[in-house]
Every structure is written in structure tokens, then in C-alpha cells.
Scaffold this motif. Structure first.
Motif, short mmCIF file in Angstrom:
data_model
loop_
_atom_site.label_atom_id
_atom_site.label_comp_id
_atom_site.label_asym_id
_atom_site.label_seq_id
_atom_site.Cartn_x
_atom_site.Cartn_y
_atom_site.Cartn_z
N ARG A 15 -113.69 -0.42 30.92
CA ARG A 15 -114.80 0.22 31.66
C ARG A 15 -115.71 0.99 30.69
O ARG A 15 -116.82 0.55 30.39
CB ARG A 15 -114.23 1.14 32.75
N ASP A 16 -115.25 2.11 30.17
CA ASP A 16 -116.12 2.92 29.31
C ASP A 16 -116.50 2.12 28.07
O ASP A 16 -117.62 2.19 27.57
CB ASP A 16 -115.37 4.21 28.90
N HIS A 207 -110.80 13.51 27.32
CA HIS A 207 -111.58 12.26 27.23
C HIS A 207 -112.62 12.50 26.12
O HIS A 207 -113.67 13.06 26.37
CB HIS A 207 -112.24 12.00 28.59
N HIS A 209 -115.03 11.29 23.13
CA HIS A 209 -115.76 10.27 22.37
C HIS A 209 -115.77 10.70 20.90
O HIS A 209 -115.58 11.88 20.58
CB HIS A 209 -117.18 10.09 22.95
N ASN A 249 -114.98 6.01 22.88
CA ASN A 249 -113.88 6.98 22.93
C ASN A 249 -113.06 6.84 21.66
O ASN A 249 -113.10 5.82 20.99
CB ASN A 249 -112.96 6.67 24.11
MG MG Z 1 -116.78 8.37 28.60
#
Ligand code: MG
Ligand code: HMG
Length: 308
Positions: A15-16, A207, A209, A249
Motif C-alpha cells: 500500500r504505502d 511509522h 519514513h 518507509n
Molecule cells: Mg506512510
């Protein structure tokens, strides 16, 4: 200092990682990536998002991807749902968990989901209610908890404010996100502390990045506070379409290596994970962003050369 003895990683690569990809990634490739991740031992995978295809075209195949996955018992599959329309579309895919996503920054909220923070909470409230009534676990993502691409530095009070709003509508778990990867350990710790005023340690994840190369340091800082759940992305894939310049990420491979070195259990097979990362990197036609994968792939190559 004591660290958790076990850590849960949620791979958000499908997804990300892929949402910002310019080239079309066919559903079959996304499905294969999910299969490889679960075979490598990931027990939670963020598969896709049920957002507007005009806003994020790469996720338009959400239902097809969810339908194509051969589910493994014990693996949980999550999807992003920005509104009731997205939630209703997601229901048919039987997600184990949905993610509502808000921002600690007003400007990012407007750019990302086209509404204010307060409006986003109003929009999420019926989604959370419907999900919980259907027995679906609800996670909340809190973007820009240390910095925003439009507003700059974000004060911890704003993170606390958002966490309180999330708690108020029944969100069960929140992710403290450094969306643009500008955070450094003490700033990330302050954002987590502000969140701890509203959520228990067991209901908080990190989370991070990795735009400025700080994500592993930030992970270690969060681990030292007792945070034991993290979103990571295989091969370090990704970025957000509404946070220009932000990279993916922290790579799952890098976090697994860090944790293995600290004697912390993840249940993940690093070699199989590296193969999963290589699979998607080969498809995208660019090298993995994981430093650990690069090092171990070079080592594999050297041992093959030695053998011949
Ligand atoms: Mg993100
Ligand atoms: P909007 O334009 O304000 O909404 O978008 P709208 O209700 O006016 O709808 C506009 C159009 O979209 C309509 O279609 C709707 O039917 C359709 P039209 O009449 O023009 O043909 N629509 C939908 N279609 C499919 N699924 C839906 C849906 N909702 C409306 N669910 C909206 C508001 C929230 C929909 C939009 O802004 C959007 O989709 N934003 C998503 C942005 C996004 O996905 N960003 C990336 C994920 S967040 C992230 O990466 C951060 C995170 O990783 C944590 C971190 O790192 O910070 C989680």
C-alpha cells in the motif's frame, strides 16, 4: 535500558510502498508480493487502500488485489478507508483491519484528504462505528507528527490533540507517523509521549519514513520507550503522493536485521524477505532501498562466485 522481547512488523509495502508508483503495477504483481511477504513470516500486511482512484490511481485495483490473495491463517490483512464510501467498498474484501488516516497538520489534512482535521474526524466517526459493529479492528494513522511538508515542525501538543480525537471516536490503535522522514529520535519520542496520554503502549505503533536516513535511529528511540509495533516497507518502497520528495518507509529488511542483532524476535525469515524485496525491485526496475538487502545480496553473489 530494556527493550521489548518481541516486535510485530506490519509490512505496508503493497500500500504505502506502491501507492506513489508512477508505472502501473498489475494486481498480479501486488498479489505475488503479498504472498511472498506472508511466506517470509509477516503476520500483518497493509494490502491496499479504498480511496478515490482519481486521487491515487495506483490503488484502483483494491478489490481485485484483496480477492486475489490466498489468505494464510494467522495473517491479518489491513486496508485504508478514508470515508464511508471506501469502508463499504472494502467490506466485500473482508479486511481484518481498517485504517482511518488523519494528520496532525491542517495543511496536510487538506492536501491529502481534502478536509480539515475536525472534518476528517467527523467523517471517520461513522466508519469506526460501522467497522467495530462488523467486528473489524480499527487503526488510526496520524500523519505529520513531527514535521509537515507545508507547515514545517509540528508541536507534540498537536499530536496529543489528534490522538485524543481518535480515541474519542473509538479508534483502537494509532500509528505515529513521520510522513516525510524529517524526525530525529528525541522529536519522535515527544510525539509518542503525547500519544501515550491517550493510548496505551500496546496500542501504539511507529511509522517512520526514511527520507533523511533517520528512520532506524527513530525506531531504536521508540523501542527504548517500549513501542513494539512498527510499519515498515519491504525494499524501502514508497512515499506519499501528497508529500512530495518524501521517500519510503524504513525498509523491513533493515528493521529485521536491527532487531535480530538485538536478540528481539520478529518471526520473520530475513532471507525470504530479501527475496520478496528483490522480486518487487526487479519488477520496478530499480535497486532495493534496503541497505541490509544490498549487503546480503552482495554477500550471496560473492559466495556464488567463490563456489565456481
Ligand atoms: Mg506512510
Ligand atoms: P473529495 O474529492 O473531497 O471527495 O476526496 P468527494 O466525496 O467529493 O468525492 C470525489 C470523487 O471521488 C467522487 O467521484 C466520489 O464518488 C469519489 P466523482 O463524482 O467525481 O466521479 N470517491 C471515492 N471513490 C472511491 N473510493 C472512495 C471514494 N470517496 C470518494 N473511498 C477523498 C476525498 C478522501 C476521497 C480523497 O481526498 C482521497 O481519496 N484521498 C486519499 C489520499 C491518499 O490515499 N493518500 C495516501 C494515503 S495516506 C498516507 O500515505 C499516510 C500514511 O502512510 C501515514 C503517513 O506516512 O503519514 C497512512
Amino acid at each position: 535500558m530494556s527493550y521489548p522481547s518481541r516486535v510485530k512488523l506490519v509490512d505496508v509495502g503493497p500500500r504505502d510502498g506502491l501507492q506513489n508508483e508512477k508505472q502501473t503495477v498489475p494486481a498480479a504483481v501486488k498479489i505475488e508480493l503479498v504472498h511472498r511477504l506472508q511466506n517470509a513470516g509477516l503476520r500483518e500486511i497493509e494490502v491496499t487502500s479504498f480511496v478515490s482512484p482519481k486521487w491515487v490511481p495506483q490503488m484502483a485495483d483494491n478489490s481485485e488485489v484483496m480477492a486475489g490473495i490466498t489468505r494464510q491463517p494467522g495473517v491479518r490483512y489491513s486496508v485504508l478507508t478514508p470515508n464511508l464510501r471506501g469502508f463499504e467498498a472494502a467490506l466485500a474484501s473482508r479486511p481484518d483491519e481498517i485504517v482511518v488516516f488523519a494528520a496532525a497538520s491542517e495543511a496536510f489534512s487538506q492536501r491529502n484528504i481534502n478536509c480539515s482535521i475536525a472534518e476528517s474526524i467527523e467523517r471517520f466517526a461513522p466508519v469506526v462505528e460501522a467497522a467495530r459493529a462488523a467486528g473489524i479492528y480499527v487503526r488510526g494513522a496520524m500523519s505529520c507528527t513531527v514535521g509537515c511538508p507545508y507547515e514545517g515542525e509540528i508541536a507534540p501538543e498537536r499530536v496529543g490533540y489528534l490522538a485524543g480525537l481518535m480515541k474519542g471516536i473509538g479508534v483502537q490503535h494509532v500509528g505515529v507517523a513521520d510522513t516525510i522522514g524529517v524526525g530525529t529520535p528525541l522529536k519522535v519520542q515527544r510525539a509518542i509521549e503525547a500519544t501515550l496520554a491517550h493510548f496505551a503502549m500496546d496500542d501504539i505503533s511507529g511509522h517512520f519514513h526514511d527520507t533523511y536516513g533517520q528512520a532506524l535511529a527513530n525506531t531504536l528511540a521508540a523501542l527504548s520507550m517500549g513501542v513494539w509495533q512498527y510499519d515498515t516497507s519491504v525494499a524501502g518502497l514508497g512515499g506519499c503522493p501528497y508529500a512530495k520528495g518524501a521517500t519510503g518507509n524504513v525498509a523491513t529488511e533493515d528493521v529485521v536485521y536491527l532487531l535480530q542483532g538485538m536478540g528481539i524476535d520478529t518471526g520473520i525469515d530475513l532471507d525470504a524477505l530479501i527475496d520478496a524485496g528483490q522480486y518487487i525491485s526487479d519488477f520496478l526496475g530499480r535497486p532495493t532501498q534496503s541497505r541490509v538487502a544490498k549487503a546480503l545480496l552482495a554477500k550471496r553473489e560473492a559466495s556464488v562466485c567463490d563456489a565456481v
